[in-house]
Design an enzyme around this catalytic site. Structure first.
Site: not given
Ligand code: GLV
Length: 319
Positions: A238, A267, A285
């Site tokens: 993350r 993000e 991602h």
């Protein structure tokens, strides 16, 4: 029949499975569902099948109402869910562990190779149309054989990444909250160390821990300075585990040699300091982004929701 909201597009097989037993309202828009629309649609539902882009917090749980029984995240990471708020309201929260281990470890290894062998730079050079030719010292990277991989968080994905790295001739050290299966540690020849030692001895540091208050900015300026100046950092976990501004500065100033990132602090925004640097590989991602893996994740999330709705223990409860 219960009412189920699905907060974004998921593979059809999982939707069919849910529809066979319940009334399903699945957001099908090309854009993510807006917060207002989501709060409106969850009112009165019994289950929410959520994507990691949706924040499942007290406000949303209250907008759903007291009949809500389950929040089934289609992701292994669940930092988008306020789990204590679910527990307080008697809502079961579930995730999708296991099924995305190999896909994510493949991306971690890809980033390790891309960063150490300067593959993004090479690709960009060809596409730029600039002249190039083979040269003894042209775009030299560094080898993996005989180097040390430091795995931060030695769960399923960390172990699978270590297994791949070992096949490339790397030595493995790891930092983990708990001891791993001794058979796995011995198969990998992996040595458990603390974070300080891991940062000091590793040629590549790969992050595989969950994100939460304990791991917020786990890797910041001080930790980057503790790494070798020839080392690489890879993050497929993350974004906020890494202080992105500190990473951009470290990459710019040669504090470390390079990095490979699949996840970001804010993000989908990427820190502008990273975008101009050649020694960082940036992926959007993609950790679990294979047809097979996304299908398996959605099917597991559907199974989790269906189990709770029928009064049974779900296959993958959180906590
Ligand atoms: C993806 O990032 C996941 O947590 O499943």
């Amino acid at each position: 029949m219960s009412r189920v909201v699905v907060t974004g597009r998921i593979p059809e097989a999982a939707l069919e499975k849910l529809r066979a037993e319940h009334e399903v309202d699945a957001w099908a828009g090309p854009e993510s569902i807006s917060r207002e629309e989501l709060l409106r649609r969850v009112a009165g539902v019994d289950a929410v099948v959520s994507l990691l882009t949706e924040r499942i917090d007290a406000e949303l749980l209250d907008a759903a109402g007291p009949q809500l029984k389950v929040v089934a995240n289609v992701a292994v990471g669940y930092d988008n869910i306020n789990v204590p708020a679910c527990t307080e309201r008697g809502v079961v929260a579930t995730n999708t562990p296991g099924v995305l281990i190999d896909a994510t470890a493949d991306i971690a290894l890809s980033l390790i190779l891309m960063a150490t062998r300067r593959l993004g730079e090479g690709e960009r050079l060809i596409r730029s149309g600039e002249a190039w030719k083979w040269g003894m010292f042209f775009l030299l990277g560094s080898s993996l054989k005989g180097k040390t991989l430091g795995v931060v968080g030695m769960g399923g994905i960390g172990q699978a990444t270590a297994r791949r790295a070992k096949a490339f001739g790397m030595e493995i050290v790891y930092q983990s909250r708990s001891e791993i299966d001794p058979a796995v540690a011995s198969e990998l020849g992996a040595r458990r160390v603390d974070l300080d030692e891991l940062l000091a001895v590793s040629d590549v540091v790969s992050l595989h821990c969950p994100y939460g208050p304990a791991t917020h900015h786990l890797i910041g300026a001080e930790q980057l300075a503790a790494m070798k100046d020839s080392a690489y950092l890879v993050n497929t976990a993350r974004g906020p585990i890494v202080d992105e501004a500190a990473l951009a500065a470290a990459l710019r100033d040669g504090i470390i040699a390079g990095a490979g990132l699949d996840v970001y602090e804010q993000e989908p925004t990427v820190h502008p300091g990273l975008l101009d640097l050649d020694n960082v590989v940036l992926l959007p991602h993609l950790g679990s982004a294979t047809v097979e893996t996304r299908t398996a994740m959605a099917m597991l999330a559907a199974d989790n929701a269906l189990a709770v709705l029928s009064g049974n223990q779900p296959p993958a409860p959180i906590g």
